[in-house]
Write a protein that holds these residues in place. Sequence first.
Motif, short mmCIF file in Angstrom:
data_model
loop_
_atom_site.label_atom_id
_atom_site.label_comp_id
_atom_site.label_asym_id
_atom_site.label_seq_id
_atom_site.Cartn_x
_atom_site.Cartn_y
_atom_site.Cartn_z
N CYS A 195 0.86 -1.19 0.00
CA CYS A 195 0.00 0.00 0.00
C CYS A 195 0.89 1.24 0.00
O CYS A 195 2.10 1.14 0.18
CB CYS A 195 -0.94 0.00 1.21
SG CYS A 195 -0.10 0.25 2.77
N CYS A 196 0.25 2.40 -0.20
CA CYS A 196 0.99 3.67 -0.19
C CYS A 196 1.54 3.89 1.23
O CYS A 196 0.79 3.85 2.19
CB CYS A 196 0.06 4.80 -0.60
SG CYS A 196 0.75 6.45 -0.31
N PRO A 197 2.85 4.15 1.35
CA PRO A 197 3.43 4.32 2.69
C PRO A 197 2.88 5.56 3.42
O PRO A 197 2.81 5.58 4.64
CB PRO A 197 4.94 4.48 2.44
CG PRO A 197 5.08 4.78 0.99
CD PRO A 197 3.89 4.19 0.30
N ASN A 198 2.44 6.58 2.64
CA ASN A 198 1.99 7.82 3.28
C ASN A 198 0.50 7.88 3.60
O ASN A 198 0.09 8.65 4.45
CB ASN A 198 2.37 9.02 2.41
CG ASN A 198 3.86 9.33 2.47
OD1 ASN A 198 4.67 8.47 2.81
ND2 ASN A 198 4.22 10.56 2.14
N CYS A 199 -0.34 7.07 2.88
CA CYS A 199 -1.77 7.19 3.15
C CYS A 199 -2.49 5.84 3.24
O CYS A 199 -3.69 5.79 3.49
CB CYS A 199 -2.46 8.08 2.11
SG CYS A 199 -2.84 7.24 0.58
N ALA A 200 -1.79 4.73 3.00
CA ALA A 200 -2.35 3.37 3.12
C ALA A 200 -3.25 2.96 1.96
O ALA A 200 -3.80 1.85 1.96
CB ALA A 200 -3.09 3.16 4.44
N GLN A 221 3.20 5.14 -8.06
CA GLN A 221 2.65 6.39 -7.55
C GLN A 221 1.25 6.13 -7.03
O GLN A 221 0.44 5.44 -7.68
CB GLN A 221 2.61 7.50 -8.61
CG GLN A 221 2.19 8.83 -8.00
CD GLN A 221 2.16 10.00 -8.96
OE1 GLN A 221 2.01 9.82 -10.17
NE2 GLN A 221 2.27 11.21 -8.41
N CYS A 222 0.97 6.68 -5.85
CA CYS A 222 -0.35 6.51 -5.23
C CYS A 222 -1.38 7.33 -6.00
O CYS A 222 -1.15 8.50 -6.31
CB CYS A 222 -0.30 6.99 -3.78
SG CYS A 222 -1.90 6.94 -2.97
N LYS A 223 -2.51 6.72 -6.34
CA LYS A 223 -3.54 7.43 -7.09
C LYS A 223 -4.45 8.23 -6.18
O LYS A 223 -5.27 9.04 -6.63
CB LYS A 223 -4.36 6.44 -7.93
CG LYS A 223 -3.52 5.88 -9.09
CD LYS A 223 -4.25 4.81 -9.85
CE LYS A 223 -5.12 5.40 -10.95
NZ LYS A 223 -5.69 4.33 -11.81
N ASP A 224 -4.33 8.01 -4.86
CA ASP A 224 -5.13 8.80 -3.92
C ASP A 224 -4.41 10.07 -3.48
O ASP A 224 -4.94 11.17 -3.61
CB ASP A 224 -5.51 7.96 -2.70
CG ASP A 224 -6.79 7.17 -2.96
OD1 ASP A 224 -7.68 7.74 -3.62
OD2 ASP A 224 -6.88 6.01 -2.54
N CYS A 225 -3.19 9.93 -2.93
CA CYS A 225 -2.52 11.12 -2.40
C CYS A 225 -1.40 11.64 -3.29
O CYS A 225 -0.96 12.78 -3.14
CB CYS A 225 -2.00 10.87 -0.98
SG CYS A 225 -0.48 9.91 -0.90
N GLY A 226 -0.92 10.80 -4.24
CA GLY A 226 0.12 11.27 -5.14
C GLY A 226 1.54 10.94 -4.72
O GLY A 226 2.49 11.32 -5.41
N SER A 227 1.71 10.26 -3.59
CA SER A 227 3.06 9.89 -3.12
C SER A 227 3.74 8.95 -4.11
O SER A 227 3.09 8.11 -4.72
CB SER A 227 3.00 9.16 -1.78
OG SER A 227 2.60 10.02 -0.77
N TRP A 228 5.05 9.08 -4.21
CA TRP A 228 5.87 8.15 -4.98
C TRP A 228 6.51 7.17 -4.01
O TRP A 228 6.94 7.56 -2.93
CB TRP A 228 6.97 8.90 -5.72
CG TRP A 228 6.46 9.76 -6.84
CD1 TRP A 228 6.06 11.06 -6.75
CD2 TRP A 228 6.29 9.37 -8.21
NE1 TRP A 228 5.65 11.52 -7.98
CE2 TRP A 228 5.79 10.50 -8.90
CE3 TRP A 228 6.52 8.19 -8.93
CZ2 TRP A 228 5.51 10.50 -10.26
CZ3 TRP A 228 6.25 8.18 -10.29
CH2 TRP A 228 5.75 9.33 -10.96
#
Length: 247
Positions: A195-200, A221-228
Amino acid sequence: MKILLLDIETAPNLVHVWGLWQQNVGLPQIIDSGYVLCWAAKWYGEEDVIFSGINKVKPRSMIQRIHKMLDEADAIVHYNGTKFDMPTLNKEFLMHGLTPPAPYKQIDLLRTARSQFRFPSNKLDYVSQQLGLGKKTKHIGHELWIQCMAKNAEAWEMMEEYNKNDVVLLEKVYDKLKPWIKGHANHGVYEDGLCCPNCASIKYQRRGYAMTATNKYQRFQCKDCGSWFRGVRTNTAGEPTKFVGIS
Ligand SMILES: [Zn+2]
């Protein structure tokens, strides 16, 4: 992962000074040390903003309550809390004979603002207004602190509103800055799959590769928050190897 958003308000140190300009205050001039007036906190993703102040409870119970919440939290989101809020609370814990709360990760949004952008001011009020997220509650300035210390009920109402609103703003700014936060407490360690490390979020897409000095990793790249982030295999104590994202 349990994330706590936190903001404290303190009374200033009370000192005797002989002038206003460039004063060196000696220890005997300290009449009273500053102390925590109140705090406001919110569990990320929950509705309630919790408030506790010395207008309603004894300082010790106010301090014990936030100590308990820190114990339960995996990460704390604050604004300049690394230098201010957390050490201030730690001093109160020490003075009240409490041991350190269970270790937590810190997400200091002032540090993110300073390191990632160049705003003319990094104050929460300025940054949140620039991002169109609202502003701090208007108040009467330093007089509000004086009136609260004098136990003025009306001033305390204003202080509570101000303190709570700061936490609401903090959450909005947190959501906006999330993909820019370096070293965010990793959600992946708490979740089962990648999962995205910054928003799960589990909505992410493969986007190229991340190269290090020695390895090549799948990059996402996270499609929810945009984190790489990149995917790495890891070993969590007592559990089988799994694939986690790291930013
Ligand atoms: Zn994300």
